[in-house]
Design an enzyme around this catalytic site. Structure first.
Site, PDB file in Angstrom:
ATOM      1  N   SER A  38       0.808  -1.220   0.000  1.00  0.00           N
ATOM      2  CA  SER A  38       0.000   0.000   0.000  1.00  0.00           C
ATOM      3  C   SER A  38       0.841   1.270   0.000  1.00  0.00           C
ATOM      4  O   SER A  38       0.371   2.319  -0.439  1.00  0.00           O
ATOM      5  CB  SER A  38      -0.957   0.017   1.186  1.00  0.00           C
ATOM      6  OG  SER A  38      -0.250   0.180   2.391  1.00  0.00           O
ATOM      7  N   LYS A  92       0.562   4.822   6.724  1.00  0.00           N
ATOM      8  CA  LYS A  92       0.024   5.630   5.618  1.00  0.00           C
ATOM      9  C   LYS A  92       0.583   7.049   5.723  1.00  0.00           C
ATOM     10  O   LYS A  92       1.187   7.435   6.712  1.00  0.00           O
ATOM     11  CB  LYS A  92      -1.510   5.700   5.674  1.00  0.00           C
ATOM     12  CG  LYS A  92      -2.220   4.371   5.718  1.00  0.00           C
ATOM     13  CD  LYS A  92      -2.141   3.631   4.423  1.00  0.00           C
ATOM     14  CE  LYS A  92      -2.922   2.327   4.543  1.00  0.00           C
ATOM     15  NZ  LYS A  92      -2.371   1.256   3.795  1.00  0.00           N
TER      16      LYS A  92
END
Length: 170
Positions: A38, A92
Site C-alpha cells: 500500500s 500511511k
C-alpha cells in the site's frame, strides 16, 4: 558460589537493559516492519523476486516524540491503529489535517476533516485500504511518525514529506 553470583549479575543486567529498552521503545522510538504494497514505491518497492520476501520487507524507524502535542503535518508518514481493528497497525501518509476539505475519489463529494482527525492515504492507491475506505481517523490512533528506512541496508534513507497527487485538499 561465584557462578551463582555471576548468574545473578547477568540476570540483573539483562532485566535492567530490558526495562530501558522497553521504555525507549514505548516513549521515544521503535523499529517496525512494513508489510504489503500500500505504500509502494516509498516502502517495499516492487521487485522481480517474490521469494525471500521476509528478508526484503522494509523496516522503519518510528519516532514517538510527536505524540505529546500531536505535531503532525501534511505529508508525514505515520503508524496508526486501524479504526476497524485496534490490534492491526497500518502505515500511511497524512494528506489532510483538521479543517481541510478532501475530494472523495470517484465522486463529486468533498469531506471536511473534523477537529482531532486527519485523512491518511497510501502511496499506492490501487492497493491501499485507507481514509478513502474508512474516512478520517482520530489523531489519538496515531502511534508515531516514520522517519527513516533502516532495513534492508541498500535502502537506508530518510523519509521525505510529500503529497500524492490524489486526495489533495482544496
Amino acid at each position: 558460589m561465584t557462578s551463582a553470583s555471576f548468574i545473578w549479575n547477568v540476570c540483573k543486567s539483562s532485566f535492567t537493559f530490558g526495562l530501558i529498552g522497553l521504555t525507549v521503545s514505548d516513549r521515544f522510538a521503535s523499529v517496525v516492519p512494513v508489510r504489503g504494497l500500500s505504500m509502494s514505491p516509498t516502502f517495499n518497492p516492487p521487485n522481480n523476486s517474490s521469494s525471500f520476501r521476509l528478508f526484503t520487507d522494509d523496516h522503519v524507524l518510528v519516532e514517538k516524540r510527536c505524540l505529546t502535542d500531536y505535531k503532525f503535518s501534511h505529508g508525514d508518514v505515520v503508524v496508526f491503529c486501524s479504526p476497524r481493528n485496534y490490534k492491526e497497525r497500518q502505515i500511511k501518509r497524512i494528506t489532510g489535517m483538521p479543517g481541510d476539505w478532501i475530494s472523495v475519489p470517484f465522486s463529486y463529494d468533498a469531506v471536511k476533516i473534523p477537529e482531532g482527525h486527519c485523512w491518511v492515504e497510501g502511496d499506492n492507491p490501487a492497493d491501499s485500504l485507507d481514509s478513502r475506505s474508512f474516512g478520517p481517523i482520530p489523531l489519538g490512533l496515531i502511534r508515531g511518525r516514520v522517519t527513516h528506512i533502516l532495513w534492508p541496508p541498500q535502502r537506508v534513507q530518510k523519509i521525505d514529506k510529500k503529497l500524492p497527487r490524489s486526495g489533495l485538499s482544496f
